[in-house]
Design a protein around this motif. Structure first.
Motif, PDB file in Angstrom:
ATOM      1  N   LYS A  54       0.826  -1.213   0.000  1.00  0.00           N
ATOM      2  CA  LYS A  54       0.000   0.000   0.000  1.00  0.00           C
ATOM      3  C   LYS A  54       0.858   1.259   0.000  1.00  0.00           C
ATOM      4  CE  LYS A  54      -3.497  -2.037   2.944  1.00  0.00           C
ATOM      5  NZ  LYS A  54      -4.103  -1.958   4.277  1.00  0.00           N
ATOM      6  N   ILE A  55       2.028   1.190   0.642  1.00  0.00           N
ATOM      7  CA  ILE A  55       2.858   2.369   0.884  1.00  0.00           C
ATOM      8  C   ILE A  55       3.855   2.653  -0.245  1.00  0.00           C
ATOM      9  CG2 ILE A  55       4.657   3.306   2.408  1.00  0.00           C
ATOM     10  CD1 ILE A  55       3.321   1.713   4.683  1.00  0.00           C
ATOM     11  N   LEU A  56       4.503   1.613  -0.748  1.00  0.00           N
ATOM     12  CA  LEU A  56       5.618   1.781  -1.688  1.00  0.00           C
ATOM     13  C   LEU A  56       5.141   1.899  -3.132  1.00  0.00           C
ATOM     14  CD1 LEU A  56       8.011  -0.942  -0.190  1.00  0.00           C
ATOM     15  CD2 LEU A  56       7.920   1.516   0.358  1.00  0.00           C
ATOM     16  N   SER A  57       5.956   2.572  -3.941  1.00  0.00           N
ATOM     17  CA  SER A  57       5.677   2.627  -5.373  1.00  0.00           C
ATOM     18  C   SER A  57       5.796   1.214  -5.945  1.00  0.00           C
ATOM     19  CB  SER A  57       6.675   3.557  -6.081  1.00  0.00           C
ATOM     20  OG  SER A  57       7.963   2.938  -6.108  1.00  0.00           O
ATOM     21  N   PRO A  58       5.133   0.918  -7.049  1.00  0.00           N
ATOM     22  CA  PRO A  58       5.225  -0.434  -7.622  1.00  0.00           C
ATOM     23  C   PRO A  58       6.667  -0.859  -7.929  1.00  0.00           C
ATOM     24  CG  PRO A  58       3.417   0.769  -8.637  1.00  0.00           C
ATOM     25  CD  PRO A  58       4.168   1.750  -7.763  1.00  0.00           C
ATOM     26  N   GLU A  59       7.473   0.065  -8.435  1.00  0.00           N
ATOM     27  CA  GLU A  59       8.861  -0.259  -8.769  1.00  0.00           C
ATOM     28  C   GLU A  59       9.669  -0.591  -7.510  1.00  0.00           C
ATOM     29  OE1 GLU A  59      12.494   1.591 -11.420  1.00  0.00           O
ATOM     30  OE2 GLU A  59      11.249   2.980 -10.282  1.00  0.00           O
ATOM     31  N   LEU A  60       9.529   0.227  -6.472  1.00  0.00           N
ATOM     32  CA  LEU A  60      10.249  -0.021  -5.228  1.00  0.00           C
ATOM     33  C   LEU A  60       9.741  -1.294  -4.554  1.00  0.00           C
ATOM     34  CD1 LEU A  60      12.336   0.693  -3.110  1.00  0.00           C
ATOM     35  CD2 LEU A  60      10.707   2.334  -2.127  1.00  0.00           C
ATOM     36  N   TYR A  61       8.446  -1.508  -4.572  1.00  0.00           N
ATOM     37  CA  TYR A  61       7.886  -2.728  -3.982  1.00  0.00           C
ATOM     38  C   TYR A  61       8.455  -3.963  -4.684  1.00  0.00           C
ATOM     39  CZ  TYR A  61       4.634  -6.307  -2.483  1.00  0.00           C
ATOM     40  OH  TYR A  61       4.105  -7.466  -1.964  1.00  0.00           O
ATOM     41  N   TYR A  62       8.495  -3.951  -6.008  1.00  0.00           N
ATOM     42  CA  TYR A  62       9.010  -5.088  -6.770  1.00  0.00           C
ATOM     43  C   TYR A  62      10.455  -5.414  -6.386  1.00  0.00           C
ATOM     44  CZ  TYR A  62      11.145  -7.607 -10.639  1.00  0.00           C
ATOM     45  OH  TYR A  62      11.873  -8.501 -11.377  1.00  0.00           O
ATOM     46  N   VAL A  63      11.304  -4.415  -6.326  1.00  0.00           N
ATOM     47  CA  VAL A  63      12.717  -4.655  -6.020  1.00  0.00           C
ATOM     48  C   VAL A  63      12.911  -4.963  -4.537  1.00  0.00           C
ATOM     49  CG1 VAL A  63      15.031  -3.620  -5.962  1.00  0.00           C
ATOM     50  CG2 VAL A  63      13.582  -3.311  -7.970  1.00  0.00           C
ATOM     51  N   ALA A  64      12.379  -4.122  -3.676  1.00  0.00           N
ATOM     52  CA  ALA A  64      12.650  -4.232  -2.235  1.00  0.00           C
ATOM     53  C   ALA A  64      11.930  -5.387  -1.556  1.00  0.00           C
ATOM     54  CB  ALA A  64      12.278  -2.921  -1.538  1.00  0.00           C
ATOM     55  N   ARG A  65      10.709  -5.651  -1.947  1.00  0.00           N
ATOM     56  CA  ARG A  65       9.918  -6.667  -1.244  1.00  0.00           C
ATOM     57  C   ARG A  65       9.813  -7.990  -2.004  1.00  0.00           C
ATOM     58  NH1 ARG A  65      10.748  -5.269   3.385  1.00  0.00           N
ATOM     59  NH2 ARG A  65       9.338  -6.956   3.931  1.00  0.00           N
ATOM     60  N   GLN A  66      10.044  -7.962  -3.323  1.00  0.00           N
ATOM     61  CA  GLN A  66       9.957  -9.190  -4.112  1.00  0.00           C
ATOM     62  C   GLN A  66      11.310  -9.610  -4.673  1.00  0.00           C
ATOM     63  OE1 GLN A  66       6.703  -7.986  -6.804  1.00  0.00           O
ATOM     64  NE2 GLN A  66       5.423  -9.445  -5.682  1.00  0.00           N
ATOM     65  N   GLN A  67      12.388  -9.029  -4.153  1.00  0.00           N
ATOM     66  CA  GLN A  67      13.762  -9.337  -4.548  1.00  0.00           C
ATOM     67  C   GLN A  67      13.987  -9.165  -6.048  1.00  0.00           C
ATOM     68  OE1 GLN A  67      12.067 -11.348  -2.303  1.00  0.00           O
ATOM     69  NE2 GLN A  67      13.165 -10.379  -0.626  1.00  0.00           N
ATOM     70  N   GLY A  68      13.372  -8.147  -6.610  1.00  0.00           N
ATOM     71  CA  GLY A  68      13.575  -7.842  -8.021  1.00  0.00           C
ATOM     72  C   GLY A  68      14.907  -7.144  -8.244  1.00  0.00           C
ATOM     73  N   THR A  69      15.213  -6.891  -9.493  1.00  0.00           N
ATOM     74  CA  THR A  69      16.442  -6.176  -9.857  1.00  0.00           C
ATOM     75  C   THR A  69      16.120  -5.197 -10.974  1.00  0.00           C
ATOM     76  OG1 THR A  69      17.803  -8.090  -9.294  1.00  0.00           O
ATOM     77  CG2 THR A  69      18.812  -6.437 -10.713  1.00  0.00           C
ATOM     78  N   GLU A  70      16.582  -3.971 -10.823  1.00  0.00           N
ATOM     79  CA  GLU A  70      16.403  -3.018 -11.917  1.00  0.00           C
ATOM     80  C   GLU A  70      17.413  -3.347 -13.014  1.00  0.00           C
ATOM     81  OE1 GLU A  70      17.004   0.692  -9.892  1.00  0.00           O
ATOM     82  OE2 GLU A  70      19.140   0.386  -9.699  1.00  0.00           O
ATOM     83  N   ARG A  71      17.122  -2.972 -14.234  1.00  0.00           N
ATOM     84  CA  ARG A  71      18.031  -3.244 -15.349  1.00  0.00           C
ATOM     85  C   ARG A  71      19.334  -2.474 -15.159  1.00  0.00           C
ATOM     86  NH1 ARG A  71      14.045  -1.338 -18.716  1.00  0.00           N
ATOM     87  NH2 ARG A  71      15.622  -0.085 -19.738  1.00  0.00           N
ATOM     88  N   ALA A  72      20.423  -3.093 -15.540  1.00  0.00           N
ATOM     89  CA  ALA A  72      21.749  -2.450 -15.450  1.00  0.00           C
ATOM     90  C   ALA A  72      21.756  -1.145 -16.234  1.00  0.00           C
ATOM     91  CB  ALA A  72      22.818  -3.392 -15.986  1.00  0.00           C
ATOM     92  N   PHE A  73      22.490  -0.179 -15.728  1.00  0.00           N
ATOM     93  CA  PHE A  73      22.707   1.130 -16.353  1.00  0.00           C
ATOM     94  C   PHE A  73      21.439   1.978 -16.463  1.00  0.00           C
ATOM     95  CE2 PHE A  73      25.814  -1.899 -18.073  1.00  0.00           C
ATOM     96  CZ  PHE A  73      26.973  -1.337 -17.582  1.00  0.00           C
ATOM     97  N   THR A  74      20.391   1.650 -15.695  1.00  0.00           N
ATOM     98  CA  THR A  74      19.159   2.438 -15.754  1.00  0.00           C
ATOM     99  C   THR A  74      18.879   3.196 -14.467  1.00  0.00           C
ATOM    100  OG1 THR A  74      17.760   0.602 -15.006  1.00  0.00           O
ATOM    101  CG2 THR A  74      18.094   0.826 -17.395  1.00  0.00           C
ATOM    102  N   GLY A  75      19.467   2.796 -13.364  1.00  0.00           N
ATOM    103  CA  GLY A  75      19.211   3.446 -12.081  1.00  0.00           C
ATOM    104  C   GLY A  75      19.868   4.810 -11.991  1.00  0.00           C
ATOM    105  N   LYS A  76      19.290   5.684 -11.181  1.00  0.00           N
ATOM    106  CA  LYS A  76      19.788   7.058 -11.119  1.00  0.00           C
ATOM    107  C   LYS A  76      21.136   7.214 -10.420  1.00  0.00           C
ATOM    108  CE  LYS A  76      16.569   7.861  -7.354  1.00  0.00           C
ATOM    109  NZ  LYS A  76      15.419   8.616  -6.926  1.00  0.00           N
TER     110      LYS A  76
END
Length: 175
Positions: A54-76
């Motif tokens: 409910k609290i986190l953005s979908p992108e943050l929830y996916y990475v932080a809570r579902q052990q996802g990974t952002e694509r290389a060279f795309t993070g700020k």
């Protein structure tokens, strides 16, 4: 056009005179719906996954809570060299200083050490047919990334972190 420039200058002067910086406004806005976010509280959190969703953005929830990974060279933060401090984007826990950041060319922000002992925990990760060590925030158990033994001295460690899992506050001199 002259009126627009004047208004812009007055806005900048107002923000500077009141001590409000854009980074602070963005950070406050970003976390206003998260009652668990604190830069000073180090108490371990026991928050349900449903509550985090409910609290986190979908992108943050996916990475932080579902052990996802952002694509290389795309993070700020993967190639940022601005001096400052990195915190957990989920709970505000102090994690890294920019003096421990190095250019690893892996596509994710990399650090050779944490800012303080006990700020992260380590777990075995055998997903995707690989054996790795996962790094989680010790306060909220959010997935941050992985640690490898190919970093620079003095630790020879590479904390390979997801930018979305990190909040950054520049040093005052950097602003």
């Amino acid at each position: 056009m002259k009126m627009i420039k004047t208004a812009l200058v007055l806005s900048v002067v107002f923000l500077a005179s009141t001590g409000i910086c854009k980074a602070q406004q963005t950070m406050e806005t970003k976390h206003k719906n998260n009652p668990y976010y604190s830069r000073t509280d180090t108490t371990h959190l026991n928050v349900s996954d449903a509550e985090w969703k409910k609290i986190l953005s979908p992108e943050l929830y996916y990475v932080a809570r579902q052990q996802g990974t952002e694509r290389a060279f795309t993070g700020k933060y993967w190639d940022s060299d601005t001096k400052g401090t990195y915190y957990c984007a989920v709970c505000g826990n102090l994690l890294f200083r920019s003096d421990a950041k190095f250019a690893s060319s892996c596509g994710w922000p990399s650090f050779f050490e944490t800012e303080r002992e006990g700020s992260v925990i380590y777990k075995e990760d055998n997903s995707h047919g690989m054996h790795r060590i996962e790094v989680e925030c010790a306060r909220c158990n959010s997935h941050l990334g992985h640690i490898f033994d190919d970093g620079p001295p003095p630790t020879h460690k590479r904390f390979c972190m997801n930018s979305v899992s990190l909040d950054f506050e520049p040093d005052k001199q950097a602003e």
